[in-house]
Design a protein around this motif. Structure first.
Motif, PDB file in Angstrom:
ATOM      1  N   ALA A 119     -59.807 -28.413  43.623  1.00  0.00           N
ATOM      2  CA  ALA A 119     -58.538 -28.603  44.343  1.00  0.00           C
ATOM      3  C   ALA A 119     -58.188 -27.352  45.145  1.00  0.00           C
ATOM      4  CB  ALA A 119     -57.431 -28.947  43.359  1.00  0.00           C
ATOM      5  N   ALA A 120     -58.385 -26.184  44.530  1.00  0.00           N
ATOM      6  CA  ALA A 120     -58.082 -24.929  45.224  1.00  0.00           C
ATOM      7  C   ALA A 120     -58.971 -24.733  46.446  1.00  0.00           C
ATOM      8  CB  ALA A 120     -58.247 -23.754  44.267  1.00  0.00           C
ATOM      9  N   ALA A 121     -60.189 -25.318  46.395  1.00  0.00           N
ATOM     10  CA  ALA A 121     -61.116 -25.211  47.514  1.00  0.00           C
ATOM     11  C   ALA A 121     -60.933 -26.341  48.521  1.00  0.00           C
ATOM     12  CB  ALA A 121     -62.555 -25.208  46.997  1.00  0.00           C
ATOM     13  N   GLY A 122     -59.962 -27.224  48.267  1.00  0.00           N
ATOM     14  CA  GLY A 122     -59.720 -28.337  49.174  1.00  0.00           C
ATOM     15  C   GLY A 122     -60.781 -29.416  49.119  1.00  0.00           C
ATOM     16  N   LEU A 123     -61.415 -29.592  47.934  1.00  0.00           N
ATOM     17  CA  LEU A 123     -62.456 -30.597  47.771  1.00  0.00           C
ATOM     18  C   LEU A 123     -61.919 -31.790  46.986  1.00  0.00           C
ATOM     19  CD1 LEU A 123     -65.562 -28.390  46.868  1.00  0.00           C
ATOM     20  CD2 LEU A 123     -64.998 -29.446  49.058  1.00  0.00           C
ATOM     21  N   ALA A 124     -62.026 -32.963  47.561  1.00  0.00           N
ATOM     22  CA  ALA A 124     -61.606 -34.192  46.890  1.00  0.00           C
ATOM     23  C   ALA A 124     -62.794 -34.824  46.170  1.00  0.00           C
ATOM     24  CB  ALA A 124     -61.044 -35.169  47.921  1.00  0.00           C
ATOM     25  N   GLY A 125     -62.486 -35.650  45.180  1.00  0.00           N
ATOM     26  CA  GLY A 125     -63.510 -36.346  44.419  1.00  0.00           C
ATOM     27  C   GLY A 125     -63.656 -35.840  43.004  1.00  0.00           C
ATOM     28  N   PHE A 126     -63.071 -34.652  42.721  1.00  0.00           N
ATOM     29  CA  PHE A 126     -63.147 -34.054  41.388  1.00  0.00           C
ATOM     30  C   PHE A 126     -61.907 -34.363  40.549  1.00  0.00           C
ATOM     31  CE2 PHE A 126     -66.051 -31.635  43.913  1.00  0.00           C
ATOM     32  CZ  PHE A 126     -66.978 -31.049  43.069  1.00  0.00           C
ATOM     33  N   GLU A 127     -60.913 -35.026  41.111  1.00  0.00           N
ATOM     34  CA  GLU A 127     -59.628 -35.182  40.440  1.00  0.00           C
ATOM     35  C   GLU A 127     -59.752 -35.840  39.068  1.00  0.00           C
ATOM     36  OE1 GLU A 127     -58.726 -35.726  44.914  1.00  0.00           O
ATOM     37  OE2 GLU A 127     -60.392 -36.011  43.518  1.00  0.00           O
ATOM     38  N   PHE A 128     -60.663 -36.810  38.929  1.00  0.00           N
ATOM     39  CA  PHE A 128     -60.794 -37.534  37.664  1.00  0.00           C
ATOM     40  C   PHE A 128     -61.123 -36.608  36.496  1.00  0.00           C
ATOM     41  CE2 PHE A 128     -65.202 -37.298  38.978  1.00  0.00           C
ATOM     42  CZ  PHE A 128     -65.927 -37.228  37.796  1.00  0.00           C
ATOM     43  N   LEU A 129     -61.800 -35.477  36.795  1.00  0.00           N
ATOM     44  CA  LEU A 129     -62.159 -34.547  35.731  1.00  0.00           C
ATOM     45  C   LEU A 129     -60.931 -33.935  35.055  1.00  0.00           C
ATOM     46  CD1 LEU A 129     -65.180 -32.583  37.274  1.00  0.00           C
ATOM     47  CD2 LEU A 129     -65.241 -34.119  35.295  1.00  0.00           C
ATOM     48  N   PHE A 190     -78.179 -28.947  28.850  1.00  0.00           N
ATOM     49  CA  PHE A 190     -77.662 -28.622  30.178  1.00  0.00           C
ATOM     50  C   PHE A 190     -77.045 -27.221  30.178  1.00  0.00           C
ATOM     51  CE2 PHE A 190     -77.264 -33.346  30.173  1.00  0.00           C
ATOM     52  CZ  PHE A 190     -78.112 -33.607  31.242  1.00  0.00           C
ATOM     53  N   THR A 191     -77.296 -26.481  31.240  1.00  0.00           N
ATOM     54  CA  THR A 191     -76.711 -25.144  31.374  1.00  0.00           C
ATOM     55  C   THR A 191     -75.779 -25.038  32.579  1.00  0.00           C
ATOM     56  OG1 THR A 191     -78.658 -24.387  32.620  1.00  0.00           O
ATOM     57  CG2 THR A 191     -78.653 -24.014  30.226  1.00  0.00           C
ATOM     58  N   ALA A 192     -75.983 -25.869  33.608  1.00  0.00           N
ATOM     59  CA  ALA A 192     -75.152 -25.806  34.810  1.00  0.00           C
ATOM     60  C   ALA A 192     -75.380 -27.053  35.643  1.00  0.00           C
ATOM     61  CB  ALA A 192     -75.488 -24.563  35.632  1.00  0.00           C
ATOM     62  N   ALA A 193     -74.535 -27.238  36.638  1.00  0.00           N
ATOM     63  CA  ALA A 193     -74.689 -28.350  37.568  1.00  0.00           C
ATOM     64  C   ALA A 193     -74.243 -27.926  38.952  1.00  0.00           C
ATOM     65  CB  ALA A 193     -73.877 -29.560  37.104  1.00  0.00           C
ATOM     66  N   VAL A 194     -74.851 -28.515  39.963  1.00  0.00           N
ATOM     67  CA  VAL A 194     -74.370 -28.399  41.333  1.00  0.00           C
ATOM     68  C   VAL A 194     -73.661 -29.699  41.668  1.00  0.00           C
ATOM     69  CG1 VAL A 194     -74.999 -28.143  43.760  1.00  0.00           C
ATOM     70  CG2 VAL A 194     -76.207 -26.809  42.004  1.00  0.00           C
ATOM     71  N   MET A 195     -72.403 -29.577  42.106  1.00  0.00           N
ATOM     72  CA  MET A 195     -71.561 -30.736  42.341  1.00  0.00           C
ATOM     73  C   MET A 195     -70.979 -30.638  43.745  1.00  0.00           C
ATOM     74  SD  MET A 195     -69.804 -30.248  38.611  1.00  0.00           S
ATOM     75  CE  MET A 195     -68.944 -31.789  38.401  1.00  0.00           C
ATOM     76  N   ALA A 196     -70.699 -31.792  44.346  1.00  0.00           N
ATOM     77  CA  ALA A 196     -70.220 -31.791  45.725  1.00  0.00           C
ATOM     78  C   ALA A 196     -69.062 -32.760  45.891  1.00  0.00           C
ATOM     79  CB  ALA A 196     -71.346 -32.166  46.683  1.00  0.00           C
ATOM     80  N   GLY A 197     -68.100 -32.376  46.716  1.00  0.00           N
ATOM     81  CA  GLY A 197     -66.975 -33.229  47.055  1.00  0.00           C
ATOM     82  C   GLY A 197     -66.819 -33.314  48.558  1.00  0.00           C
ATOM     83  N   ALA A 198     -65.790 -33.993  48.986  1.00  0.00           N
ATOM     84  CA  ALA A 198     -65.492 -34.135  50.412  1.00  0.00           C
ATOM     85  C   ALA A 198     -64.232 -33.355  50.731  1.00  0.00           C
ATOM     86  CB  ALA A 198     -65.300 -35.612  50.758  1.00  0.00           C
ATOM     87  N   PRO A 199     -64.112 -32.842  51.953  1.00  0.00           N
ATOM     88  CA  PRO A 199     -62.875 -32.153  52.327  1.00  0.00           C
ATOM     89  C   PRO A 199     -61.675 -33.081  52.137  1.00  0.00           C
ATOM     90  CG  PRO A 199     -64.568 -31.828  53.992  1.00  0.00           C
ATOM     91  CD  PRO A 199     -65.093 -32.868  53.059  1.00  0.00           C
ATOM     92  N   GLY A 200     -60.619 -32.535  51.538  1.00  0.00           N
ATOM     93  CA  GLY A 200     -59.434 -33.336  51.276  1.00  0.00           C
ATOM     94  C   GLY A 200     -58.158 -32.556  51.528  1.00  0.00           C
ATOM     95  N   ASP A 201     -57.090 -33.281  51.655  1.00  0.00           N
ATOM     96  CA  ASP A 201     -55.788 -32.658  51.836  1.00  0.00           C
ATOM     97  C   ASP A 201     -55.316 -32.082  50.501  1.00  0.00           C
ATOM     98  OD1 ASP A 201     -52.578 -33.235  51.579  1.00  0.00           O
ATOM     99  OD2 ASP A 201     -53.150 -32.478  53.567  1.00  0.00           O
ATOM    100  N   PRO A 202     -55.044 -30.772  50.432  1.00  0.00           N
ATOM    101  CA  PRO A 202     -54.638 -30.165  49.153  1.00  0.00           C
ATOM    102  C   PRO A 202     -53.426 -30.843  48.515  1.00  0.00           C
ATOM    103  CG  PRO A 202     -55.179 -28.457  50.746  1.00  0.00           C
ATOM    104  CD  PRO A 202     -55.193 -29.760  51.498  1.00  0.00           C
ATOM    105  N   GLY A 203     -52.476 -31.256  49.323  1.00  0.00           N
ATOM    106  CA  GLY A 203     -51.299 -31.921  48.785  1.00  0.00           C
ATOM    107  C   GLY A 203     -51.645 -33.244  48.140  1.00  0.00           C
ATOM    108  N   GLU A 204     -52.527 -34.011  48.762  1.00  0.00           N
ATOM    109  CA  GLU A 204     -52.924 -35.301  48.205  1.00  0.00           C
ATOM    110  C   GLU A 204     -53.744 -35.119  46.932  1.00  0.00           C
ATOM    111  OE1 GLU A 204     -54.945 -37.489  51.205  1.00  0.00           O
ATOM    112  OE2 GLU A 204     -53.169 -37.677  52.504  1.00  0.00           O
TER     113      GLU A 204
END
Length: 307
Positions: A119-129, A190-204
């Motif tokens: 969220a701080a990076a402005g990435l959407a798709g991680f909210e469910f976590l 597992f020791t780590a993961a690379v994860m990706a999101g899409a640019p999102g509106d920080p407020g949303e």
């Protein structure tokens, strides 16, 4: 009860070990249910290299069990024989930006922390976590999901160590995600993961996370001694609906109870044993089968030996 002390022999076999070994570590201190017997030997590796070294030098045939923060776990009252590996945030909890909408996340990072970092990076798709009480390692193992999202949506690759100490990089296809599970062999850590999101509106993004937090507060017993959702949702329905229809809301076995607020949650009301909680779960499964013909599958992991 306690097990024979393995630590002196393990220390002799692994003189270059940098992590911490502890004998008969009480697992009730480390699980959200606050039940269970000890780990015969608890190993907290310093980093992935230390973990690789340990796995390459452990005696053949010695049981190895991996645990996270204990949020989705029942440790049976007799404890866990062999070596229990617990990744700590110090060596495995980092979250860093790789650019282009990607994050590299340590397996011991809390799911909620990763959602906040995205969220701080402005990435959407991680909210469910933000609504899943566990770590990324556990989320990878079970393709954790909630609120319309799951790990399969955001994971691009995972880093791991095999049971022989070999370092692995697993693609999304290698992970073989399906509903609440992955196809990765149990001995792989597992020791780590690379994860990706899409640019999102920080407020949303912030509004969505606040909505998830409100839902959890209102609908789930999050302040109780619980392990989260107990059973997987069968196709086409919800486990809680079947449990409620079977008359199990509020059902008790010893100090364990089916939550009145959300009956797919089991609770330790204060003096439950692991046997109480597991027996209650099996009683719920039997009653649901009798009333609906549906076999509920455990979502909570159960490990160790009974007393």
């Amino acid at each position: 009860m306690s097990f024979p002390d393995l630590v002196p022999e393990l220390s002799r076999l692994m003189p270059e070990l940098r992590g911490r070994l502890a004998a008969n570590q009480p697992m009730a201190d480390l699980t959200w249910f606050r039940v269970g017997g000890p780990a015969q030997a608890m190993f907290t590796p310093a980093d992935a290299d230390d973990l690789s070294y340990a796995l390459a030098h452990l005696p053949s045939g010695l049981p190895v069990t991996v645990v996270g923060v204990g949020s989705n776990l029942i440790v049976r009252d007799g404890g866990i024989p062999g070596v229990v590996i617990r990744l700590a945030a110090k060596g495995f909890g980092g979250v860093e930006s790789l650019g282009e909408g990607r994050l590299r996340v340590g397996a011991a990072a809390l799911d909620k922390r990763v959602a906040s970092a995205a969220a701080a990076a402005g990435l959407a798709g991680f909210e469910f976590l933000s609504g899943i009480p566990g770590t990324i390692g556990g989320a990878l193992r079970m393709n954790a999901g909630a609120h319309g999202g799951e790990m399969a949506d955001i994971v691009r690759e995972a880093h791991a160590v095999g049971p022989d100490g070999m370092r692995l990089v697993l693609s999304l296809a290698d992970l073989g995600f399906s509903y609440r599970k992955s196809a990765v062999a149990d001995g792989v850590i597992f020791t780590a993961a690379v994860m990706a999101g899409a640019p999102g509106d920080p407020g949303e993004i912030a509004a969505r996370m606040a909505e998830i937090a409100r839902h959890r507060e209102e609908a789930q017993p999050i302040r109780a001694r619980t392990g989260g959702s107990t059973f997987k949702n069968p196709p086409g329905t919800s486990a809680w609906k079947l449990i409620d229809a079977a008359g199990c809301r509020g059902l008790r076995v010893g100090g364990a109870q089916v939550s009145e607020l959300h009956c797919n949650f089991l609770l330790n009301t204060g003096d439950a044993t692991a046997a109480d909680i597991e027996t209650l779960g099996e009683t719920v499964r039997r009653r649901v089968l009798e009333t609906s013909g549906v076999v509920l599958a455990w979502e909570i992991k159960r490990i160790g030996i009974p007393l």
